[in-house]
Design a protein around this motif. Structure first.
Motif, mmCIF file in Angstrom:
data_model
loop_
_atom_site.group_PDB
_atom_site.id
_atom_site.type_symbol
_atom_site.label_atom_id
_atom_site.label_comp_id
_atom_site.label_asym_id
_atom_site.label_seq_id
_atom_site.Cartn_x
_atom_site.Cartn_y
_atom_site.Cartn_z
ATOM 1 N N VAL A 97 10.197 22.443 -22.607
ATOM 2 C CA VAL A 97 10.075 22.332 -21.272
ATOM 3 C C VAL A 97 10.009 20.924 -21.289
ATOM 4 C CG1 VAL A 97 8.380 22.599 -19.116
ATOM 5 C CG2 VAL A 97 8.546 24.342 -20.916
ATOM 6 N N VAL B 137 13.909 24.457 -20.556
ATOM 7 C CA VAL B 137 13.706 24.572 -19.091
ATOM 8 C C VAL B 137 13.488 22.966 -18.742
ATOM 9 C CG1 VAL B 137 11.724 25.117 -17.162
ATOM 10 C CG2 VAL B 137 12.192 26.542 -19.268
ATOM 11 N N ASP C 80 11.865 21.547 -12.887
ATOM 12 C CA ASP C 80 10.751 20.654 -13.933
ATOM 13 C C ASP C 80 9.469 21.497 -13.866
ATOM 14 O OD1 ASP C 80 8.995 18.673 -14.958
ATOM 15 O OD2 ASP C 80 9.606 17.181 -13.555
ATOM 16 N N THR D 9 7.248 20.789 -16.382
ATOM 17 C CA THR D 9 6.237 20.015 -17.159
ATOM 18 C C THR D 9 4.714 20.025 -16.945
ATOM 19 O OG1 THR D 9 6.879 17.837 -16.283
ATOM 20 C CG2 THR D 9 8.195 18.393 -18.193
ATOM 21 N N ILE E 262 4.876 28.903 -16.794
ATOM 22 C CA ILE E 262 6.248 28.825 -17.647
ATOM 23 C C ILE E 262 6.889 30.060 -18.088
ATOM 24 C CG2 ILE E 262 7.228 27.833 -19.541
ATOM 25 C CD1 ILE E 262 5.304 25.435 -19.244
#
Length: 157
Positions: A24, A115, A143, A145, A152
């Motif tokens: 990620v 990702v 995004d 993060t 996620i």
């Protein structure tokens, strides 16, 4: 990160290898999770920030006298600042790919899910070698993060 243990050296299959790494990332941060299966939990193994990708233009570029070049002093300063920022983002993308390649060579995972923020995903593709790219099971241009692992997981699996 985990390493192999001498206790497992004689086994045929390395139980330390996770089935998946979930990467990620954006231009200034990468988080890597591992999961044994789609229905198993994810564990964060790497959280790495690249502060230089977030610096303001005056912190990245200065003239010979040590004075900052601001966006209002002329087009050359703005161009140099943007070029310096882009350079730092590309350095980070190469570093992320090098870490993923290291994991591939060590047999740390079998497949990758990537990702990443759309522009950064393009840079990751640019710097992935063919063997690493072949490990990618899925790419998601988003995004995440700052998302929690549950969010996620929902996007990936």
């Amino acid at each position: 990160m985990h390493g192999s243990s001498g206790f497992l050296a004689d086994t045929e299959e390395d139980p330390i290898m996770s089935a998946y790494w979930i990467v990620v990332a954006n231009a200034s941060r990468v988080r890597i999770f591992e999961a044994e299966a789609h229905d198993s939990g994810m564990r964060e193994i790497i959280d790495l920030a690249h502060p230089a990708s977030r610096l303001h233009e005056g912190e990245l570029v200065s003239d010979r006298g040590g004075h900052e070049l601001s966006g209002t002093t002329g087009g050359h300063g703005v161009y140099r600042a943007e070029a310096a920022r882009q350079h730092e983002v590309e350095v980070f993308a190469r570093e992320v790919c090098e870490r993923l390649e290291q994991g591939r060579l060590e047999g740390s995972y079998r497949k990758l899910y990537v990702v990443a923020a759309p522009q950064f995903l393009g840079l990751l593709r640019k710097y992935m070698g063919r063997p690493l790219h072949d490990m990618v099971r899925e790419e998601i241009a988003k995004d995440l993060t700052i998302a929690d692992p549950g969010q996620i997981r929902t996007q990936v699996f």
